[in-house]
Design a protein around this motif. Structure first.
Motif, mmCIF file in Angstrom:
data_model
loop_
_atom_site.group_PDB
_atom_site.id
_atom_site.type_symbol
_atom_site.label_atom_id
_atom_site.label_comp_id
_atom_site.label_asym_id
_atom_site.label_seq_id
_atom_site.Cartn_x
_atom_site.Cartn_y
_atom_site.Cartn_z
ATOM 1 N N ALA A 253 -12.562 -7.121 -0.636
ATOM 2 C CA ALA A 253 -11.495 -7.497 0.112
ATOM 3 C C ALA A 253 -10.401 -7.785 -0.802
ATOM 4 O O ALA A 253 -11.028 -8.488 -1.885
ATOM 5 C CB ALA A 253 -11.466 -8.490 1.180
ATOM 6 N N VAL A 254 -9.300 -7.550 -0.651
ATOM 7 C CA VAL A 254 -7.946 -8.029 -1.524
ATOM 8 C C VAL A 254 -7.194 -9.044 -0.603
ATOM 9 O O VAL A 254 -6.530 -8.334 0.388
ATOM 10 C CB VAL A 254 -7.415 -6.922 -2.195
ATOM 11 N N ARG A 255 -6.915 -10.075 -0.920
ATOM 12 C CA ARG A 255 -5.985 -11.021 -0.258
ATOM 13 C C ARG A 255 -5.086 -11.775 -1.215
ATOM 14 O O ARG A 255 -5.450 -12.129 -2.287
ATOM 15 C CB ARG A 255 -6.850 -12.069 0.510
ATOM 16 N N TYR A 256 -3.698 -12.059 -0.702
ATOM 17 C CA TYR A 256 -2.692 -12.629 -1.769
ATOM 18 C C TYR A 256 -1.568 -13.394 -0.865
ATOM 19 O O TYR A 256 -1.533 -12.915 0.126
ATOM 20 C CB TYR A 256 -2.176 -11.461 -2.756
ATOM 21 N N TYR A 257 -0.782 -14.038 -1.497
ATOM 22 C CA TYR A 257 0.335 -14.376 -1.071
ATOM 23 C C TYR A 257 1.537 -14.108 -1.952
ATOM 24 O O TYR A 257 1.323 -14.636 -3.423
ATOM 25 C CB TYR A 257 0.526 -15.867 -0.535
ATOM 26 N N SER A 258 2.572 -13.511 -1.685
ATOM 27 C CA SER A 258 3.756 -13.422 -2.713
ATOM 28 C C SER A 258 4.909 -13.737 -2.147
ATOM 29 O O SER A 258 5.449 -12.979 -1.070
ATOM 30 C CB SER A 258 3.528 -11.882 -3.225
ATOM 31 N N ARG A 259 5.916 -14.629 -2.700
ATOM 32 C CA ARG A 259 7.228 -14.661 -2.311
ATOM 33 C C ARG A 259 8.171 -13.805 -3.092
ATOM 34 O O ARG A 259 9.085 -13.068 -2.373
ATOM 35 C CB ARG A 259 7.693 -15.894 -2.672
ATOM 36 N N SER A 260 7.990 -13.284 -4.281
ATOM 37 C CA SER A 260 8.785 -12.671 -5.104
ATOM 38 C C SER A 260 8.482 -11.204 -5.070
ATOM 39 O O SER A 260 9.455 -10.352 -5.577
ATOM 40 C CB SER A 260 8.951 -13.040 -6.508
ATOM 41 N N LEU B 255 2.653 -6.666 -6.056
ATOM 42 C CA LEU B 255 2.378 -5.948 -7.057
ATOM 43 C C LEU B 255 1.036 -5.856 -7.745
ATOM 44 O O LEU B 255 0.211 -4.775 -7.839
ATOM 45 C CB LEU B 255 3.458 -5.665 -8.161
ATOM 46 N N LEU B 256 0.457 -6.915 -8.209
ATOM 47 C CA LEU B 256 -0.600 -7.093 -8.789
ATOM 48 C C LEU B 256 -1.899 -6.917 -7.934
ATOM 49 O O LEU B 256 -2.899 -6.240 -8.283
ATOM 50 C CB LEU B 256 -0.998 -8.367 -9.618
ATOM 51 N N ALA B 257 -1.799 -7.539 -6.609
ATOM 52 C CA ALA B 257 -2.585 -7.382 -5.302
ATOM 53 C C ALA B 257 -2.828 -5.709 -5.189
ATOM 54 O O ALA B 257 -4.021 -5.147 -5.083
ATOM 55 C CB ALA B 257 -2.156 -8.120 -4.260
ATOM 56 N N GLU B 258 -1.689 -5.052 -5.260
ATOM 57 C CA GLU B 258 -1.680 -3.721 -4.748
ATOM 58 C C GLU B 258 -2.348 -2.841 -6.048
ATOM 59 O O GLU B 258 -3.253 -1.803 -5.800
ATOM 60 C CB GLU B 258 -0.503 -2.991 -4.534
ATOM 61 N N ALA B 259 -2.291 -3.332 -7.180
ATOM 62 C CA ALA B 259 -3.106 -2.435 -8.292
ATOM 63 C C ALA B 259 -4.488 -2.711 -8.263
ATOM 64 O O ALA B 259 -5.563 -1.947 -8.457
ATOM 65 C CB ALA B 259 -2.514 -2.897 -9.566
ATOM 66 N N ILE B 260 -4.843 -3.997 -8.088
ATOM 67 C CA ILE B 260 -6.187 -4.406 -7.756
ATOM 68 C C ILE B 260 -6.937 -3.530 -6.456
ATOM 69 O O ILE B 260 -8.172 -3.010 -6.879
ATOM 70 C CB ILE B 260 -6.327 -5.794 -7.513
ATOM 71 N N ALA B 261 -6.189 -3.621 -5.440
ATOM 72 C CA ALA B 261 -6.811 -2.941 -4.490
ATOM 73 C C ALA B 261 -6.726 -1.421 -4.503
ATOM 74 O O ALA B 261 -8.033 -0.754 -4.052
ATOM 75 C CB ALA B 261 -5.586 -3.229 -3.160
ATOM 76 N N LYS B 262 -5.937 -0.794 -5.113
ATOM 77 C CA LYS B 262 -6.081 0.640 -5.872
ATOM 78 C C LYS B 262 -7.236 0.773 -6.386
ATOM 79 O O LYS B 262 -8.156 1.901 -6.050
ATOM 80 C CB LYS B 262 -4.909 1.122 -6.523
ATOM 81 N N GLY B 263 -7.754 -0.215 -7.246
ATOM 82 C CA GLY B 263 -8.856 -0.167 -8.159
ATOM 83 C C GLY B 263 -10.213 -0.222 -7.336
ATOM 84 O O GLY B 263 -11.242 0.294 -7.490
ATOM 85 N N ALA B 264 -10.060 -1.025 -6.383
ATOM 86 C CA ALA B 264 -11.144 -1.492 -5.488
ATOM 87 C C ALA B 264 -11.480 -0.485 -4.395
ATOM 88 O O ALA B 264 -12.308 -0.541 -3.583
ATOM 89 C CB ALA B 264 -11.122 -2.756 -5.092
ATOM 90 N N GLY B 265 -10.372 0.267 -4.070
ATOM 91 C CA GLY B 265 -10.353 1.426 -2.931
ATOM 92 C C GLY B 265 -10.140 0.577 -1.423
ATOM 93 O O GLY B 265 -10.873 1.244 -0.689
ATOM 94 N N PRO C 66 -7.163 -2.023 1.165
ATOM 95 C CA PRO C 66 -6.065 -2.386 1.027
ATOM 96 C C PRO C 66 -5.873 -3.593 0.756
ATOM 97 O O PRO C 66 -6.731 -4.534 0.641
ATOM 98 C CB PRO C 66 -5.625 -2.340 2.513
ATOM 99 N N ALA C 67 -4.791 -3.974 0.236
ATOM 100 C CA ALA C 67 -4.233 -5.527 -0.268
ATOM 101 C C ALA C 67 -3.460 -6.180 1.138
ATOM 102 O O ALA C 67 -2.682 -5.498 1.680
ATOM 103 C CB ALA C 67 -3.263 -5.381 -1.224
ATOM 104 N N VAL C 68 -4.067 -7.298 1.383
ATOM 105 C CA VAL C 68 -3.676 -7.683 2.700
ATOM 106 C C VAL C 68 -3.083 -9.154 2.470
ATOM 107 O O VAL C 68 -3.739 -10.106 1.881
ATOM 108 C CB VAL C 68 -4.582 -7.905 3.909
ATOM 109 N N SER C 69 -1.681 -9.539 2.932
ATOM 110 C CA SER C 69 -1.095 -10.470 2.619
ATOM 111 C C SER C 69 -1.772 -11.753 3.633
ATOM 112 O O SER C 69 -2.154 -11.514 4.673
ATOM 113 C CB SER C 69 0.397 -10.648 2.903
ATOM 114 N N VAL C 70 -2.015 -13.019 3.103
ATOM 115 C CA VAL C 70 -2.697 -13.964 4.125
ATOM 116 C C VAL C 70 -1.913 -14.511 4.934
ATOM 117 O O VAL C 70 -2.561 -15.313 5.899
ATOM 118 C CB VAL C 70 -3.220 -14.946 3.056
ATOM 119 N N ASP C 71 -0.464 -14.010 5.231
ATOM 120 C CA ASP C 71 0.262 -14.683 6.298
ATOM 121 C C ASP C 71 0.361 -13.653 7.327
ATOM 122 O O ASP C 71 1.241 -13.573 8.211
ATOM 123 C CB ASP C 71 1.713 -15.012 5.692
ATOM 124 N N VAL C 72 -0.668 -12.714 7.487
ATOM 125 C CA VAL C 72 -0.673 -11.709 8.685
ATOM 126 C C VAL C 72 -1.930 -11.643 9.406
ATOM 127 O O VAL C 72 -2.928 -12.255 8.786
ATOM 128 C CB VAL C 72 -0.647 -10.281 7.965
#
Length: 133
Positions: free
Chosen positions: A4-11, A16-26, A28-34
């Motif tokens: 799993a890939v989880r992140y929080y990003s304001r800017s 962007l980094l989470a999405e690249a990691i998620a792509k490599g991991a196969g 989705p990247a999911v924001s922790v506020d959803v």
């Protein structure tokens, strides 16, 4: 292997980094506020990241980390972006270890917006942790 890939990003930089990691991991990247950010089942590897805001973690990420069930995560890998300091890595590490979660020593950090080359490196880095999903 469940990942799993989880992140929080304001800017958007950490996103962007989470999405690249998620792509490599196969996965989705999911924001922790959803709503669907909670882990409903055990994961072998949790990639988790956020940035430093006023020398601390954003309240969304703090809340997510506080509510994380340590028994559902075998290992965590931390990532972050910021314009000033890597201190967020230590703050995330501390929150995870307090939950009894093993944290990989190697981390990913980008100062400001990660470059296209760095995003490619992040994707490849994530792939090293994935045997199968």
């Amino acid at each position: 292997m469940k990942t799993a890939v989880r992140y929080y990003s304001r800017s958007g930089n950490t996103k962007l980094l989470a999405e690249a990691i998620a792509k490599g991991a196969g996965v989705p990247a999911v924001s922790v506020d959803v709503a669907d950010a909670a882990l409903s089942e055990q994961v072998d590897v949790l990639f988790i990241g956020g940035a430093l805001y006023a020398y601390g973690l954003d309240s969304h990420l703090k809340t997510y980390l506080a509510g994380l069930d340590g028994s559902k995560v075998k290992k965590a890998v931390i990532f972050s972006t910021s314009w000033l300091s890597k201190h967020s890595l230590a703050l995330i590490r501390d929150a995870l270890t307090a939950k009894g979660i093993a944290v990989e020593e190697k981390t990913l950090y980008a100062k400001n917006k990660p470059s296209a080359d760095y995003l490619k490196e992040a994707e490849e880095f994530a792939g090293k942790y994935i045997v199968e999903n």
